[in-house]
Write an enzyme that holds these catalytic residues in place. Structure first.
Site, PDB file in Angstrom:
ATOM      1  N   VAL A 103       8.282   0.291   8.787  1.00 14.38           N
ATOM      2  CA  VAL A 103       8.027   1.114   7.607  1.00 14.38           C
ATOM      3  C   VAL A 103       6.793   2.155   7.973  1.00 14.38           C
ATOM      4  O   VAL A 103       5.728   1.182   8.065  1.00 14.38           O
ATOM      5  CB  VAL A 103       8.040   0.715   6.312  1.00 14.38           C
ATOM      6  CG1 VAL A 103       7.792   1.792   5.496  1.00 14.38           C
ATOM      7  CG2 VAL A 103       9.418   0.103   5.916  1.00 14.38           C
ATOM      8  N   GLU A 115       4.169   3.506   6.144  1.00 18.42           N
ATOM      9  CA  GLU A 115       4.055   3.877   4.524  1.00 18.42           C
ATOM     10  C   GLU A 115       3.347   5.071   4.433  1.00 18.42           C
ATOM     11  O   GLU A 115       3.555   5.928   3.380  1.00 18.42           O
ATOM     12  CB  GLU A 115       3.053   2.808   4.128  1.00 18.42           C
ATOM     13  CG  GLU A 115       3.724   1.497   3.851  1.00 18.42           C
ATOM     14  CD  GLU A 115       4.491   1.418   2.667  1.00 18.42           C
ATOM     15  OE1 GLU A 115       4.712   2.348   1.874  1.00 18.42           O
ATOM     16  OE2 GLU A 115       4.856   0.143   2.124  1.00 18.42           O
ATOM     17  N   THR A 132      -7.859   1.320   9.951  1.00 18.68           N
ATOM     18  CA  THR A 132      -6.427   1.832  10.301  1.00 18.68           C
ATOM     19  C   THR A 132      -6.557   2.973  11.277  1.00 18.68           C
ATOM     20  O   THR A 132      -5.674   3.079  11.890  1.00 18.68           O
ATOM     21  CB  THR A 132      -6.012   2.369   8.837  1.00 18.68           C
ATOM     22  OG1 THR A 132      -6.035   1.254   8.052  1.00 18.68           O
ATOM     23  CG2 THR A 132      -4.394   2.747   8.902  1.00 18.68           C
ATOM     24  N   ALA A 145      -2.966  -6.875  10.680  1.00 13.54           N
ATOM     25  CA  ALA A 145      -2.372  -8.213  10.770  1.00 13.54           C
ATOM     26  C   ALA A 145      -2.476  -9.029  12.095  1.00 13.54           C
ATOM     27  O   ALA A 145      -2.678 -10.307  11.792  1.00 13.54           O
ATOM     28  CB  ALA A 145      -0.937  -8.251  10.145  1.00 13.54           C
ATOM     29  N   GLY A 160      -7.624  -4.230   1.815  1.00 15.85           N
ATOM     30  CA  GLY A 160      -9.002  -4.333   2.872  1.00 15.85           C
ATOM     31  C   GLY A 160      -8.543  -3.962   4.107  1.00 15.85           C
ATOM     32  O   GLY A 160      -7.368  -3.714   4.427  1.00 15.85           O
ATOM     33  N   LYS A 167      -5.117   6.236   2.652  1.00 18.61           N
ATOM     34  CA  LYS A 167      -5.986   5.859   3.877  1.00 18.61           C
ATOM     35  C   LYS A 167      -4.818   6.148   4.910  1.00 18.61           C
ATOM     36  O   LYS A 167      -5.033   6.537   6.072  1.00 18.61           O
ATOM     37  CB  LYS A 167      -6.835   4.994   4.008  1.00 18.61           C
ATOM     38  CG  LYS A 167      -6.094   3.522   3.719  1.00 18.61           C
ATOM     39  CD  LYS A 167      -5.581   3.122   4.852  1.00 18.61           C
ATOM     40  CE  LYS A 167      -4.911   1.788   4.715  1.00 18.61           C
ATOM     41  NZ  LYS A 167      -4.017   1.151   5.495  1.00 18.61           N
ATOM     42  N   ASN A 220       0.411   3.587  11.249  1.00 21.05           N
ATOM     43  CA  ASN A 220       0.244   5.115  10.793  1.00 21.05           C
ATOM     44  C   ASN A 220      -0.288   5.864  11.887  1.00 21.05           C
ATOM     45  O   ASN A 220      -0.113   6.755  12.186  1.00 21.05           O
ATOM     46  CB  ASN A 220      -0.321   4.910   9.503  1.00 21.05           C
ATOM     47  CG  ASN A 220       0.535   4.556   8.458  1.00 21.05           C
ATOM     48  OD1 ASN A 220       1.522   5.168   7.771  1.00 21.05           O
ATOM     49  ND2 ASN A 220       0.163   3.254   7.766  1.00 21.05           N
ATOM     50  N   ASP A 259     -11.235  -0.018   5.146  1.00 18.48           N
ATOM     51  CA  ASP A 259      -9.723  -0.016   5.588  1.00 18.48           C
ATOM     52  C   ASP A 259      -9.307   1.309   6.361  1.00 18.48           C
ATOM     53  O   ASP A 259      -8.616   1.429   7.281  1.00 18.48           O
ATOM     54  CB  ASP A 259      -8.717  -0.043   4.146  1.00 18.48           C
ATOM     55  CG  ASP A 259      -7.241  -0.533   4.595  1.00 18.48           C
ATOM     56  OD1 ASP A 259      -7.205  -0.960   5.631  1.00 18.48           O
ATOM     57  OD2 ASP A 259      -6.469  -0.491   3.737  1.00 18.48           O
ATOM     58  N   LYS A 316       0.817  -1.197   0.099  1.00 17.76           N
ATOM     59  CA  LYS A 316       0.161  -0.092  -0.006  1.00 17.76           C
ATOM     60  C   LYS A 316       0.967   1.361  -0.004  1.00 17.76           C
ATOM     61  O   LYS A 316       1.610   1.476   0.974  1.00 17.76           O
ATOM     62  CB  LYS A 316      -0.852  -0.157   1.208  1.00 17.76           C
ATOM     63  CG  LYS A 316      -1.930  -1.221   1.236  1.00 17.76           C
ATOM     64  CD  LYS A 316      -2.737  -1.319   2.566  1.00 17.76           C
ATOM     65  CE  LYS A 316      -3.772  -2.520   2.250  1.00 17.76           C
ATOM     66  NZ  LYS A 316      -4.550  -2.582   3.913  1.00 17.76           N
TER      67      LYS A 316
END
Lengths: 335, 335
Positions: free
Chosen positions: A283, A285, A252, A144, A140, A195, A260, A248, A111
Site C-alpha cells: 500500500v 499510504e 522516507t 522497516a 518516527g 510526509k 512512497n 521521518d 500513518k
C-alpha cells in the site's frame, strides 16, 4: 500506572511494520501475538516463518504466536498494536470491536488520514471503539528493513495519558530502538501521514534526475507546508521540526526502500501512476493520504503547492514536467 | 536603489563556489571577473579554461575575465563576491581593503565561523573593512557540481539593506537558480556554517553503515541543536527551518559529493581525521567551524551533543564507536 513494560502484546496486522515490531518485542522476551485479517495469509507467514510479501528475507521469531481468531488474539493482551493500513482500519476495528478488552491501551503505528472522514488513525479508533478507548501513537524514522537488520533507530510515542506513553516507551525501547515520549498526538500523527505525500514528490525529483539541491529545497518547502496545515489543525510546530516530522520526512525521502519515494521515482522515470502502483504489492499510504490532505487544505484554506502538485500528477494525470515547472515558476519573493 | 541586476561583478576566490557563480553570471551575459589569491594558480585555471583543482570536468565560460591584480580586480565593480574559505577571509580582505571601492556591496558566499574571534563571514568583513561596508550573504542547498550541470537549485540572499538584497536576487536568478530574499543575516550565516558540522556527523553515520533511520534522527537532532545556538545568538528559528537551514543541511548530508559529509564518511570507515583531511585538497569548512561552534556553545551554555561528539572525534581522537554509543546512550526522555 506503573512504568513497567507491557508483558503481553497483540499486533493487529501482518504487514512490514507489524512484522518488525514483533521481532523487536520477541527479542525482549515479551509474549507477542500477531493477528492478520486473512487467516490463509497469516498461516502461510507462520508456515514459512517469514513475511514473504512485506518483509522478505528476514526470519520471524520462533516465539511469535500467530493467532487468526479474533477473540483469542485479543484475550489477555495488555497492549494492542494497530499496524494495518489507514484506509483498512475502520473495517478491521469494526470487526474486532466486540473482542477488544476494555481498558487495554491501543497503540497505532498506522500513518495516514482516512478518505472521506479526514480522520487520523487514533481518531478512527476512537470513532469505532468509542470515547473510552485508551489510545496512543508511535511514529518516527523507522524504515522497516533497517530495523530488521537491528540498525539503530529512534521513534516517538504520544498519548493523552502520559503514564501509558511511558509504559509504551519502556515496552519498545531496545538496543536498536530508542523511544522518546511526546504529548502532541495530533502533531505526531499528522506529520507521519503527510510526509508520505512529500516523499512521493521527492521520488519524482529523483526519477527525473533533478538532483539533491532540488530535492533538499523540496524537503524544506514540503516540511513548511505540512507544518502550516498541521499547526492550523492544532499540532505543535515543534513536533514537525522533530523526529516524527523532519526526521521521518528525511528517511522516507532518502531511503532507497521507502515505498512512497519509490512510487514517485517510478512516475518520475515515466511510468503512469497506475503502472507505478501496480509495480508493488505494498500500500502506498501517500496516495490516499494525498487526497485527504488536499481536502483538509481546502477546508482550512492552507496553501500546499507541493501536495497539490502530487495530487494533480497522481489523480489528474498532469505531466510531471508541467507540475515541476509550475512549482519552480512561482514568482520571486521572500522566503 | 533600483531593482535592476548588477552589471559588473568581481568574484574574489577561485574555488568551486567562485567558479560555479562565474558560470551562472556569464551565462546571463554579465561582465564577470575572477580574482585569486595565488596569481600562478589563477593563470593556470585561465590557461586550462577549467578549475582543475576544485571543479574539474566543467569548462569555465569564455567571457570570464581572470584578473590577478588587486586594484584592477576591484575597479569598476558594481558588486563584489567573497568566495574564499572562512579562515582565509581576514588575510584576503586585509590585502584587498585599499582597493575596495566605497559604496560597492560585498556579497559573502562563505560558510563558516572564524576561529578565535568567533565571527561569521559578514562580521569579519565589517571588522576588516569598517562599519560603512554594505554587506550581504547568499546561501542555500547549492552543491556546486549540480549547479555546474545546470540542475535546478534555490538559495537565499540576506542583507540589512533590502534594496541590495533584491538587486542581488535579480543578479543571480537564472533558469537553474531561484533566489529568495530573507532579512535574517545572522540566521542565514549561522545555519550555513553550523550545518557543515552536522554533515561531518552524518558522514560518520554513513561510514559506519548505521543506516538512514539513524541518519535521519541525527539530522533532526542536529538541526535542533544548531537552531538552539542560532536563536540564542539572535537568529530567527524560521531561518533554520527554511532553505538555508534544513534545506542546506539535507543536501550537505545526502549528496555523495558533499565535502564535509565525505570527510566524515572516511572517518566512519576507519581513517584518522588526519588521513581523512589529507585525502582531499578541499578545505573541509566544518572542521574549523566545529572548533568555533564548540567555543560559542560553551560561552552561551547551549547543549550541543552532536557538535561536541564531532569535536571529540576530530580533535581529541575519540573512537567513533565510543562517540556514537555516548550519543545513543543518553537517558530515555521526552523529545
Amino acid at each position: 500506572m506503573s512504568q513497567e513494560s507491557f508483558e503481553s502484546i497483540t499486533i493487529v496486522g501482518d504487514g512490514g511494520m507489524g512484522s518488525i515490531l514483533s521481532m523487536l518485542l520477541c527479542d525482549k522476551g515479551l509474549a507477542t501475538r500477531m493477528w492478520g485479517y486473512d487467516p490463509a495469509q497469516l498461516a502461510e507467514i507462520a508456515r514459512r516463518g517469514e513475511n514473504f510479501r512485506f518483509l522478505p528475507g528476514y526470519k520471524l521469531p520462533s516465539n511469535l504466536v500467530f493467532e487468526p481468531r479474533d477473540s483469542e488474539a485479543m484475550r489477555g493482551a495488555e497492549l494492542i498494536v494497530c499496524a494495518v493500513p489507514c484506509q483498512y482500519m475502520r473495517n478491521v476495528w469494526t470487526r474486532l470491536k466486540p473482542h477488544v478488552p476494555p481498558g487495554v491501551p491501543i497503540l497505532s503505528v498506522t500513518k495516514g488520514i482516512e478518505n472521506g472522514t479526514l480522520l487520523r488513525p487514533t481518531r478512527i479508533l476512537a470513532d469505532v471503539l468509542g470515547p473510552a478507548a485508551i489510545l496512543a501513537t508511535l511514529s518516527g524514522p523507522t524504515i522497516a528493513d533497517e530495523l530488521a537488520r537491528r540498525l539503530p533507530a529512534t521513534a516517538c510515542v504520544a498519548a493523552r495519558d502520559e503514564g501509558v506513553a511511558r509504559r509504551i516507551q519502556r515496552t519498545f525501547t531496545c538496543p536498536c530502538l530508542r523511544v522518546y515520549t511526546n504529548n502532541d498526538v495530533d502533531g505526531v500523527e499528522l506529520a507521519g501521514a503527510m510526509k508520505n505525500v512529500i516523499a512521493i514528490a521527492a521520488g519524482i525529483v529523483d526519477g527525473v534526475g533533478a538532483g539533491d539541491n532540488a530535492k533538499a529545497a523540496l524537503l524544506a518547502r514540503g516540511l513548511a507546508e505540512i507544518t502550516r496545515l498541521g499547526t492550523t489543525l492544532g499540532a505543535s510546530e515543534q513536533t514537525f521540526a522533530g523526529l516524527t516530522g523532519l526526521g521521518d520526512l528525511v528517511t522516507t525521502c532518502i531511503s532507497p526502500r521507502g515505498r512512497n519515494r519509490s512510487f514517485g521515482e517510478r512516475i518520475g522515470k515515466g511510468q503512469s501512476p497506475q503502472q507505478a502502483q501496480q509495480a508493488t504489492e505494498c500500500v502506498i499510504e501517500g496516495v490516499a493520504t494525498c487526497q485527504s490532505v488536499v481536502a483538509l487544505a481546502a477546508q482550512h484554506r492552507v496553501e500546499m503547492p507541493i501536495t497539490q502538485a502530487v495530487y494533480e500528477v497522481v489523480f489528474e494525470n498532469k505531466p510531471v514536467r508541467k507540475a515541476m515547472e509550475e512549482l519552480m515558476a512561482r514568482r520571486l519573493k521572500a522566503e
